[in-house]
Design a protein around this motif. Structure first.
Motif, PDB file in Angstrom:
ATOM      1  N   TYR A   1       0.832  -1.211   0.000  1.00  0.00           N
ATOM      2  CA  TYR A   1       0.000   0.000   0.000  1.00  0.00           C
ATOM      3  C   TYR A   1       0.866   1.259   0.000  1.00  0.00           C
ATOM      4  CZ  TYR A   1      -4.417  -2.288  -0.126  1.00  0.00           C
ATOM      5  OH  TYR A   1      -5.489  -3.003  -0.569  1.00  0.00           O
ATOM      6  N   CYS A   2       1.966   1.237   0.724  1.00  0.00           N
ATOM      7  CA  CYS A   2       2.874   2.400   0.700  1.00  0.00           C
ATOM      8  C   CYS A   2       3.390   2.631  -0.719  1.00  0.00           C
ATOM      9  CB  CYS A   2       4.072   2.172   1.634  1.00  0.00           C
ATOM     10  SG  CYS A   2       3.653   2.290   3.368  1.00  0.00           S
ATOM     11  N   LYS A   3       3.754   1.527  -1.382  1.00  0.00           N
ATOM     12  CA  LYS A   3       4.335   1.677  -2.720  1.00  0.00           C
ATOM     13  C   LYS A   3       3.282   2.141  -3.726  1.00  0.00           C
ATOM     14  CE  LYS A   3       6.364  -2.429  -2.291  1.00  0.00           C
ATOM     15  NZ  LYS A   3       7.136  -3.638  -2.585  1.00  0.00           N
ATOM     16  N   THR A   4       2.112   1.520  -3.663  1.00  0.00           N
ATOM     17  CA  THR A   4       1.050   1.893  -4.614  1.00  0.00           C
ATOM     18  C   THR A   4       0.691   3.360  -4.479  1.00  0.00           C
ATOM     19  OG1 THR A   4       0.182  -0.326  -4.419  1.00  0.00           O
ATOM     20  CG2 THR A   4      -1.322   1.301  -5.358  1.00  0.00           C
ATOM     21  N   HIS A   5       0.695   3.867  -3.236  1.00  0.00           N
ATOM     22  CA  HIS A   5       0.257   5.253  -3.021  1.00  0.00           C
ATOM     23  C   HIS A   5       1.435   6.209  -2.839  1.00  0.00           C
ATOM     24  CE1 HIS A   5      -3.961   4.156  -2.894  1.00  0.00           C
ATOM     25  NE2 HIS A   5      -3.556   3.056  -2.282  1.00  0.00           N
ATOM     26  N   ASP A   6       2.621   5.725  -3.143  1.00  0.00           N
ATOM     27  CA  ASP A   6       3.842   6.535  -3.051  1.00  0.00           C
ATOM     28  C   ASP A   6       3.963   7.200  -1.675  1.00  0.00           C
ATOM     29  OD1 ASP A   6       6.205   7.627  -3.814  1.00  0.00           O
ATOM     30  OD2 ASP A   6       5.318   9.360  -4.818  1.00  0.00           O
ATOM     31  N   ALA A   7       3.691   6.420  -0.632  1.00  0.00           N
ATOM     32  CA  ALA A   7       3.749   6.955   0.733  1.00  0.00           C
ATOM     33  C   ALA A   7       5.040   6.497   1.422  1.00  0.00           C
ATOM     34  CB  ALA A   7       2.543   6.464   1.530  1.00  0.00           C
ATOM     35  N   LEU A   8       5.479   7.308   2.390  1.00  0.00           N
ATOM     36  CA  LEU A   8       6.629   6.900   3.206  1.00  0.00           C
ATOM     37  C   LEU A   8       6.142   6.015   4.353  1.00  0.00           C
ATOM     38  CD1 LEU A   8       8.432  10.354   3.655  1.00  0.00           C
ATOM     39  CD2 LEU A   8       8.919   8.577   1.956  1.00  0.00           C
ATOM     40  N   CYS A   9       7.069   5.282   4.950  1.00  0.00           N
ATOM     41  CA  CYS A   9       6.715   4.505   6.144  1.00  0.00           C
ATOM     42  C   CYS A   9       7.660   4.909   7.279  1.00  0.00           C
ATOM     43  CB  CYS A   9       6.847   3.008   5.866  1.00  0.00           C
ATOM     44  SG  CYS A   9       6.417   2.015   7.308  1.00  0.00           S
ATOM     45  N   VAL A  10       7.078   5.361   8.388  1.00  0.00           N
ATOM     46  CA  VAL A  10       7.867   5.582   9.597  1.00  0.00           C
ATOM     47  C   VAL A  10       7.669   4.318  10.423  1.00  0.00           C
ATOM     48  CG1 VAL A  10       8.043   6.926  11.722  1.00  0.00           C
ATOM     49  CG2 VAL A  10       7.714   8.081   9.536  1.00  0.00           C
ATOM     50  N   SER A  11       8.697   3.506  10.472  1.00  0.00           N
ATOM     51  CA  SER A  11       8.558   2.196  11.104  1.00  0.00           C
ATOM     52  C   SER A  11       9.149   2.262  12.519  1.00  0.00           C
ATOM     53  CB  SER A  11       9.278   1.143  10.256  1.00  0.00           C
ATOM     54  OG  SER A  11       8.955  -0.139  10.710  1.00  0.00           O
ATOM     55  N   ASP A  12       8.252   2.270  13.481  1.00  0.00           N
ATOM     56  CA  ASP A  12       8.658   2.419  14.877  1.00  0.00           C
ATOM     57  C   ASP A  12       9.043   1.040  15.411  1.00  0.00           C
ATOM     58  OD1 ASP A  12       8.761   2.665  17.620  1.00  0.00           O
ATOM     59  OD2 ASP A  12       7.056   4.037  17.751  1.00  0.00           O
TER      60      ASP A  12
ATOM     61  N   ASP B   1      11.568  -5.174   1.231  1.00  0.00           N
ATOM     62  CA  ASP B   1      12.117  -5.231  -0.130  1.00  0.00           C
ATOM     63  C   ASP B   1      12.895  -3.952  -0.425  1.00  0.00           C
ATOM     64  OD1 ASP B   1      10.340  -3.240  -1.198  1.00  0.00           O
ATOM     65  OD2 ASP B   1       8.781  -4.768  -1.314  1.00  0.00           O
ATOM     66  N   LYS B   2      13.578  -3.946  -1.549  1.00  0.00           N
ATOM     67  CA  LYS B   2      14.477  -2.810  -1.888  1.00  0.00           C
ATOM     68  C   LYS B   2      13.710  -1.490  -1.947  1.00  0.00           C
ATOM     69  CE  LYS B   2      18.921  -3.274  -3.067  1.00  0.00           C
ATOM     70  NZ  LYS B   2      19.244  -4.692  -2.974  1.00  0.00           N
ATOM     71  N   GLU B   3      12.498  -1.562  -2.520  1.00  0.00           N
ATOM     72  CA  GLU B   3      11.753  -0.316  -2.663  1.00  0.00           C
ATOM     73  C   GLU B   3      11.357   0.245  -1.296  1.00  0.00           C
ATOM     74  OE1 GLU B   3       8.563  -0.351  -5.606  1.00  0.00           O
ATOM     75  OE2 GLU B   3       8.029   1.660  -4.886  1.00  0.00           O
ATOM     76  N   MET B   4      11.044  -0.653  -0.352  1.00  0.00           N
ATOM     77  CA  MET B   4      10.696  -0.172   0.999  1.00  0.00           C
ATOM     78  C   MET B   4      11.914   0.426   1.683  1.00  0.00           C
ATOM     79  SD  MET B   4       7.640  -0.014   1.560  1.00  0.00           S
ATOM     80  CE  MET B   4       7.301   0.369   3.260  1.00  0.00           C
TER      81      MET B   4
ATOM     82  N   LEU C   1      11.731   5.027   7.163  1.00  0.00           N
ATOM     83  CA  LEU C   1      12.603   5.520   8.231  1.00  0.00           C
ATOM     84  C   LEU C   1      12.338   4.652   9.451  1.00  0.00           C
ATOM     85  CD1 LEU C   1      12.066   9.317   7.824  1.00  0.00           C
ATOM     86  CD2 LEU C   1      14.282   8.180   7.712  1.00  0.00           C
ATOM     87  N   VAL C   2      13.364   3.972   9.936  1.00  0.00           N
ATOM     88  CA  VAL C   2      13.198   3.129  11.122  1.00  0.00           C
ATOM     89  C   VAL C   2      13.561   3.955  12.358  1.00  0.00           C
ATOM     90  CG1 VAL C   2      14.104   1.125  12.367  1.00  0.00           C
ATOM     91  CG2 VAL C   2      13.635   0.951   9.928  1.00  0.00           C
ATOM     92  N   LEU C   3      12.705   3.884  13.383  1.00  0.00           N
ATOM     93  CA  LEU C   3      13.004   4.550  14.659  1.00  0.00           C
ATOM     94  C   LEU C   3      13.458   3.497  15.665  1.00  0.00           C
ATOM     95  CD1 LEU C   3       9.868   6.885  15.077  1.00  0.00           C
ATOM     96  CD2 LEU C   3      11.785   7.098  13.501  1.00  0.00           C
ATOM     97  N   SER C   4      14.597   3.749  16.304  1.00  0.00           N
ATOM     98  CA  SER C   4      15.104   2.848  17.349  1.00  0.00           C
ATOM     99  C   SER C   4      15.436   3.686  18.576  1.00  0.00           C
ATOM    100  CB  SER C   4      16.378   2.131  16.893  1.00  0.00           C
ATOM    101  OG  SER C   4      16.095   1.226  15.859  1.00  0.00           O
ATOM    102  N   SER C   5      15.588   3.009  19.716  1.00  0.00           N
ATOM    103  CA  SER C   5      15.822   3.782  20.934  1.00  0.00           C
ATOM    104  C   SER C   5      16.620   2.997  21.964  1.00  0.00           C
ATOM    105  CB  SER C   5      14.476   4.174  21.533  1.00  0.00           C
ATOM    106  OG  SER C   5      14.667   4.788  22.777  1.00  0.00           O
TER     107      SER C   5
ATOM    108  N   THR D   1      12.684  -6.100  10.268  1.00  0.00           N
ATOM    109  CA  THR D   1      12.700  -4.650  10.085  1.00  0.00           C
ATOM    110  C   THR D   1      12.062  -4.295   8.741  1.00  0.00           C
ATOM    111  OG1 THR D   1      14.081  -2.668   9.991  1.00  0.00           O
ATOM    112  CG2 THR D   1      15.095  -4.688   9.192  1.00  0.00           C
ATOM    113  N   MET D   2      11.290  -3.200   8.734  1.00  0.00           N
ATOM    114  CA  MET D   2      10.603  -2.801   7.493  1.00  0.00           C
ATOM    115  C   MET D   2      11.608  -2.532   6.371  1.00  0.00           C
ATOM    116  SD  MET D   2       7.561  -2.476   6.293  1.00  0.00           S
ATOM    117  CE  MET D   2       6.112  -1.908   7.148  1.00  0.00           C
ATOM    118  N   ARG D   3      12.829  -2.135   6.724  1.00  0.00           N
ATOM    119  CA  ARG D   3      13.853  -1.894   5.696  1.00  0.00           C
ATOM    120  C   ARG D   3      14.173  -3.151   4.899  1.00  0.00           C
ATOM    121  NH1 ARG D   3      17.560   2.030   5.507  1.00  0.00           N
ATOM    122  NH2 ARG D   3      19.351   0.641   5.384  1.00  0.00           N
TER     123      ARG D   3
END
Ligand code: PMP
Length: 412
Positions: free
Chosen positions: A197-208, A230-233, A238-242, A225-227
């Protein structure tokens, strides 16, 4: 001070909402003999790690440059430690310092990401229940939250909901795995679905992914990890870590963002205007902690998650508490990781806030009503969250305290 001075933007976020709900429960929870399973913070510092981390901080405090600003995007020692950690955890071989920005906590990372990418009117897809800070972060950037509700007991993602939520107005989605508050760890299939869905709608993903090393059983349901989906993702995530969760130091306020260079460059600009850099001695302490874990993986040929030691402990704690809750007649939602357990108190005939009060008064156990984790608290009234990121001893105490009130627990 008169409210007239407060910006409309912030006035909207003051009072009410999650902040007020939290404060009410935390007030009730005051008292030395309470078993506080309310807020998600560990009641321990991992033993060996504490030595390494404190050693790093102490040395840094006696070194002039280490007491000054670090580079805006992070101290080189911590950046290298993050690269080494991600190579070990995810087999990421080509991560470069340009892919990383160290910030003051996951909370800052979230705020900075929203400020950087969301224009007023942009839609941001969120999955609820969610970490209550998501909603204000989106609104303060002028974004419009589009909320997808995950349903109990397993809180899985369903394609029909994604179809409804994503559109040409979607700028980004915030995804969280392992999940706060439910403890759900997303399957690769679910992550691929979101990715599509992110790719189809050209959206970014903030992956917490702040709970990345807390999947209870990495063979059955590992954290992915969302990264890696696949390559396109990789190019739009952006992965958030803490360090809050990785090293059990929620008070140190050190976090980091990992992503493609152009996105990290952009979010770094916001970071530079918000805090400029994370506290240098604490960055060095976090680096020393990560280095220590990675060293022990090599010397003991231990799996990196075992070296952190949290997943096994929390998995055990989850079972200890789940057994006790079931023993007293409550339904427990399944979980595969993270810091929390969710149970259903419908069988008591009490709503969540009333049952939390009942537990505090009768069993001296503090839990949190799950309604605080929804855009509209009326969406759920019978779910409670308990923190399991505690010592085994604390969790056994909670289980005993629950069983001790079994005969008086309300029933319909
Ligand atoms: N994301 C999630 C899902 C969380 O639960 C939390 C803290 N509880 C954070 C981000 C922020 O963590 P911190 O600011 O301590 O790094």
């Amino acid at each position: 001070m008169s409210q007239k001075y407060v910006s409309n933007r912030i006035a909207l976020e003051m009072g009410g909402g999650a902040d007020e709900g939290w404060s009410k429960i935390m007030k009730l929870a005051k008292g030395t003999d309470m078993i506080n399973l309310g807020q998600g913070f560990p009641d321990f510092i991992p033993k060996g790690l504490a030595e390494a981390m404190n050693g790093g901080v102490t040395r840094a405090l006696h070194d002039v440059p280490s007491c000054q600003y670090s580079p805006m995007r992070g101290h080189s020692r911590l950046i290298q430690a993050i690269i080494d950690l991600r190579r070990t955890l995810y087999d990421e071989k080509d991560l470069d310092p340009k892919n990383i920005c160290v910030v003051c906590s996951g909370t800052e990372a979230l705020y900075a990401a929203m400020q950087t990418f969301v224009n007023p009117g942009d839609e941001v897809v969120l999955f609820e229940p969610f970490f209550p800070w998501y909603l204000p972060a989106v609104r303060m950037a002028g974004g419009i939250p589009i909320v997808v509700e995950l349903k109990k007991p397993d809180f899985r993602i369903h394609e029909v909901d994604l179809k409804r939520a994503f559109s040409s107005k979607t700028k980004l989605c915030v995804f969280n795995t392992p999940h706060n508050p439910t403890g759900a760890v997303a399957s690769v299939e679910d992550m691929r679905l979101i990715a599509s869905y992110c790719k189809t709608h050209d959206a970014l993903c903030v992956s917490d992914e702040v709970y990345e090393i807390c999947a209870f059983d990495r063979k059955k349901r590992p954290h992915v990890t969302m990264r890696d989906v696949d390559k396109e993702m990789t190019g739009r995530t952006l992965v958030l870590s803490s360090a809050s969760k990785l090293l059990s130091v929620t008070g140190w306020r050190v976090g980091w963002i990992v992503g493609p260079e152009p996105l990290v460059n952009a979010v770094s600009a916001t970071h530079s205007y918000v805090t400029f850099c994370a506290p240098t001695p604490l960055q060095i302490g976090v680096a020393a902690g990560i280095e220590d874990v990675l060293r022990s993986c090599t010397t003991k040929t231990q799996h990196v998650e075992d070296a952190f030691g949290l997943a096994t402990l929390f998995g055990k704690n989850w079972l200890t508490l789940a057994d006790a809750l079931r023993d007293v007649g409550l339904m427990v939602c399944p979980a595969q990781g993270g810091y929390f357990l969710v149970c259903d108190c419908a069988s008591t005939g009490l709503e969540d806030v009333a049952f939390c009060k009942w537990l505090i008064e009768n069993a001296k156990i503090v839990g949190v009503p799950l309604s605080l984790f929804y855009s509209d608290p009326n969406k759920t009234r019978h779910l409670i969250r308990f923190a399991i990121c505690k010592t085994e001893k604390a969790m056994k105490r909670a289980a005993d305290a629950l069983r001790a009130v079994k005969s008086i627990i309300p029933r319909i």
